[in-house]
Write an enzyme that holds these catalytic residues in place. Structure first.
Site, short mmCIF file in Angstrom:
data_model
loop_
_atom_site.label_atom_id
_atom_site.label_comp_id
_atom_site.label_asym_id
_atom_site.label_seq_id
_atom_site.Cartn_x
_atom_site.Cartn_y
_atom_site.Cartn_z
CD GLN A 1 -2.94 1.40 2.30
OE1 GLN A 1 -2.45 0.86 3.49
NE2 GLN A 1 -4.26 1.68 2.22
CD GLU B 1 -6.74 3.34 4.46
OE1 GLU B 1 -7.61 2.37 4.41
OE2 GLU B 1 -5.40 2.68 4.82
CG ASP C 1 -1.16 1.76 -5.26
OD1 ASP C 1 -1.00 1.88 -6.22
OD2 ASP C 1 -2.05 2.27 -4.56
CG ASP D 1 9.44 9.83 -6.94
OD1 ASP D 1 8.45 9.31 -6.47
OD2 ASP D 1 9.48 10.76 -7.54
CB THR E 1 6.44 11.45 -9.27
OG1 THR E 1 6.86 10.80 -8.06
CG2 THR E 1 6.50 13.09 -8.84
CG HIS F 1 -7.89 -3.65 -1.81
ND1 HIS F 1 -8.49 -2.88 -2.79
CD2 HIS F 1 -6.81 -2.79 -1.29
CE1 HIS F 1 -8.08 -1.62 -2.77
NE2 HIS F 1 -7.16 -1.70 -2.16
CB SER G 1 6.35 11.35 -4.79
OG SER G 1 5.32 9.92 -5.09
CG PHE H 1 9.89 8.54 -11.88
CD1 PHE H 1 10.23 7.66 -12.92
CD2 PHE H 1 9.29 9.97 -12.14
CE1 PHE H 1 10.47 8.40 -14.01
CE2 PHE H 1 9.35 10.44 -13.37
CZ PHE H 1 9.91 9.52 -14.46
CG ASP I 1 6.91 5.98 -4.40
OD1 ASP I 1 7.04 7.36 -4.59
OD2 ASP I 1 8.07 5.41 -4.34
#
Length: 768
Positions: free
Chosen positions: A223, A361, A226, A293, A289, A462, A295, A291, A228
């Site tokens: 998760q 979350e 994902d 990375d 992004t 999930h 983010s 990538f 990212d």
């Protein structure tokens, strides 16, 4: 964006069009570079265009208001499940701007079609440019050493590939009923069965699931990964049970045994222009992004990145807050004061703020976010000790670069092998090379997140979510079973006070708890109670939402994806026996009238897993393609030895010592022992004479797991974090200014002349 700013934006887009029409009307000759069709433009057309402009302005203004269908202000209750879903599908202001560009383009195009055949590609691109849609080479920074915050300019030719606020990439054409936006129909021409009805017939709710020797950290890690790579935006509207261009409600069958509401309200993903600025068929935005990375830690825009930084201390640090319950404890995510639906018992500890809005979350996700925040700050502090003359920007960029590299290494060296299996790792070139650089960067490979990955394929986790999350103490003994339905956006569970231990206890649980198998079994905490408040009440059905999201995104049927992945097209349900059991096929017969109607998401988790991997063949194909593109299409890939961004050989050697076990050892308050390979359950007993306890060494010498899903020759018993021989501690010494790299003259290996000699690295096909 305030209303006045929106109107200014609309004017900037539409005035271009007005200028075109007026120039055509007054000057006479049509600029064929802008439009195709007859030259005559009359007052009626201008009036119609003005009407469309007024309509567009009105529509943009209305998006600022959330109202009932009768126009009265909507009084929302706190923590409505649909509200929490919108927190998870947070829509960035730039996504709204792109949606407005799409709406303006569509309105203007409709007017043009009455006189011209279509706007030319150049005209469309000018309209999109007015919305800030394109980045050009001229916008790229002069230095190519560090990634940009939004991912732009990674590819120095196709500078928009992989950047935030780009369309999700299509592999197959969008599958819509009208080739535009409406969900695809069944083969009979009738609407597909309702997503909740399909979920009821296919998904089994059973807490007694088949689990595997792999741990639930893989599910939480998946998760986090994902988040990212992809994040579609949801229309910010208060949907009812009425279908509109922005809402696609899921009807509740009259005989539904649980839900009493008439529908599950469903906001469609924001529609934006495609890469060529066409608005038909419908496309969806990736707000982050694509990538790998981090983010989700650093943010996907320059503004977000700066918002996450602590520039006052001058050491390149990320903002963090001191633990209110522990004077010597490690720092926590800063409080997210804007998160209005967060539950917390201690007002000093609210939902944490990170580079991604979904961080709060559930506790597992928050825990990994916190660990990566600490990792960045720990590395930045050490760089400041090694190089006291560097400035804040250099500390930040170098720490970010190191963290990204270690993160990529862990994803491909630890997480993907059991998921994909050795054959698929080799087939798609996903293996990490043990001791050298990679010279396989492909500037012609688009690394963007695919629509099928975002809307269907990577939602398979999930089915791996357990009913409860475990909290273990320092001796790995049970502290508490925390019900999943109590965890959603609940900062109370991150309490670090004595006896609670917050994320430390959760992580100790995640690396011990067995992970459920990928199949058609999902916990009712997700199929009935997701985001329910109070916990256990009527929430949302995640399986139904996934099915509906696939239809919203125009994801083709399972049969079409079988063909795309070199499996034979199923002419009947019986033809699914190649990768599904008879019992599973009967479920699909009950849910659908025709084999061509089957939605992709449930079929992916319905396929039988193949030996030595955790997923079936179609899913392995789709994930393999995506992770191949994310590796070979990323100029900043940590193994890439060419370019200003390349690490030295000594630096790369240290990065390849990184493991998830070491990441936890270095960044938790109390973790006396841990198994070296956290994605597999710990072994008990003594180490056999023929085995190694070093995952670092084992992974460098072996393709794993084997055909039976095992790791022969590796013993995964718990070890102290101080055992740096078996859980190596990467050194930052090669980052000290003036460091002499004695591992290789010049710091780089000679490129390979033959890829075939390194098949498990580059993706040369190999038979299982």
């Amino acid at each position: 964006m305030c209303i006045s700013m929106r109107i200014k934006f609309v004017n900037s887009v539409l005035l271009i069009t007005v200028a075109w029409v007026i120039s055509v009307a007054l000057a006479g000759p049509v600029d064929t570079a802008l439009v195709d069709g007859p030259a005559e433009v009359d007052a009626e057309l201008l009036n119609e265009l003005e009407r469309q402009i007024r309509s567009a302005k009105k529509w943009f203004s209305e998006q600022e208001l959330t109202s009932r269908t009768d126009g009265r202000p909507n009084e929302r209750i706190r923590r409505d499940p649909h509200d929490l879903l919108h927190h998870f599908g947070f829509t960035h202001a730039q996504s709204k701007q792109l949606a407005e560009a799409a709406r303006a383009l569509q309105n203007v195009s409709d007017v043009y079609r009455s006189v011209f055949s279509e706007l030319s590609p150049e005209a469309k691109r000018q309209l999109c440019a007015a919305a800030g849609y394109d980045v050009t080479v001229d916008d790229c920074p002069p230095s190519t050493k560090y990634r940009t915050a939004n991912g732009a300019c990674n590819n120095l030719v196709n500078v928009n590939w992989g950047k935030a606020f780009s369309p999700l990439v299509r592999i197959l054409p969008a599958a819509y009923a009208d080739d535009s936006a409406n969900p695809r129909l069944a083969k009979s021409g009738e609407p597909l069965p309702g997503a909740r009805d399909v979920s009821r017939k296919l998904i089994e709710e059973n807490d007694d699931v088949e689990d595997l020797p792999w741990t639930t950290i893989a599910m939480h890690f998946g998760q986090f990964l994902d988040h990212d790579i992809d994040h579609a935006a949801l229309e910010k509207v208060n949907c009812s049970c009425e279908t509109t261009p922005q809402c696609l409600p899921i009807p509740i069958p009259e005989d539904d045994p649980f839900f009493r509401q008439p529908c599950l309200r469903f906001a469609r993903s924001v529609a934006i222009p495609d890469a060529d600025c066409n608005t038909v068929p419908r496309q969806q935005v990736n707000q982050i992004t694509s990538f790998i990375d981090l983010s989700q830690v650093y943010g996907s825009t320059f503004e977000e990145a700066m918002h996450m930084r602590d520039v006052v201390k001058g050491k390149g640090l990320l903002l963090a807050m001191d633990d209110p319950n522990n004077d010597v404890g490690k720092q926590l995510l800063p409080n997210d004061e804007e998160h209005t639906d967060c539950v917390f018992a201690n007002p000093e500890l609210k939902c944490g703020r990170a580079g991604d809005k979904r961080a709060a979350e559930q506790p597992g996700l928050t825990s990994i976010h916190t660990v990566l925040l600490r990792q960045h700050n720990r590395i930045a502090e050490k760089l400041a000790e090694l190089n006291p003359d560097w400035d804040d920007e250099t500390y930040y960029n170098e720490a970010r670069k190191i963290c990204n590299a270690m993160w990529q290494h862990v994803v491909y060296n630890e997480y993907l092998p059991p998921l994909m299996g050795s054959y698929n790792m080799a087939k798609h070139g996903l293996r990490v090379h043990s001791d050298t650089f990679m010279y396989g960067y492909d500037p012609y490979l688009n690394p963007g997140a695919t629509n099928v990955f975002s809307a269907a394929a990577y939602r398979i986790g999930h089915s791996q979510v357990p009913t409860t999350l475990l909290k273990l103490d320092q001796d790995h003994s049970m502290m508490e079973h925390v019900s999943l339905s109590e965890c959603f956006f609940n900062a109370t569970h991150m309490d670090t006070s004595p006896g609670q231990e917050g994320l430390d206890a959760f992580i100790r649980g995640m690396v011990a708890q067995r992970m459920p198998k990928v199949d058609l079994i999902m916990t009712q905490h997700l199929t009935k109670h997701m985001f329910a408040d109070p916990a256990g009440g009527e929430g949302l059905d995640l399986a139904a939402l996934n099915i509906q999201r696939g239809r919203d995104h125009g994801i083709a049927s399972y049969n079409d994806w079988r063909v795309e992945c070199d499996l034979p097209r199923a002419a009947s349900f019986d033809d699914l026996k190649d990768h599904m059991t008879d019992a599973t096929i009967q479920k699909f017969r009950d849910a659908y009238d025709d084999v061509d109607d089957i939605d992709l998401f449930p079929a992916l988790i319905g396929e039988e897993t193949l030996p030595g991997q955790l997923i079936g063949p179609t899913l392995a194909c789709l994930l393999g393609r995506q992770f191949h593109a994310l590796k070979f299409g990323d100029r900043f890939w940590y193994e890439n030895g060419l370019g200003d961004q390349a690490f030295t050989k000594a630096q790369l050697n240290e990065i390849k010592k990184a493991t998830m076990a070491r990441l936890f050892c270095d960044n938790l308050n109390s973790l006396p022992t841990i198994q070296p390979y956290v994605f597999r359950e710990p072994d008990l007993g003594t180490v056999p004479a023929s085995s190694t306890s070093s995952f670092y060494k084992y992974s460098r010498e072996n393709d794993f797991p084997d055909a039976n899903g095992e790791m022969p020759g590796f013993f995964n018993g718990r070890l102290p974090c101080s055992d740096t021989e078996n859980i190596p501690l990467p050194s930052l010494a090669p980052w000290k200014e003036g460091y002499v790299d004695i591992t290789d003259e010049g710091g780089q290996d000679p490129p390979f002349s033959l890829r075939e000699a390194h098949g498990t690295w580059y993706g040369v096909p190999r038979q299982p």
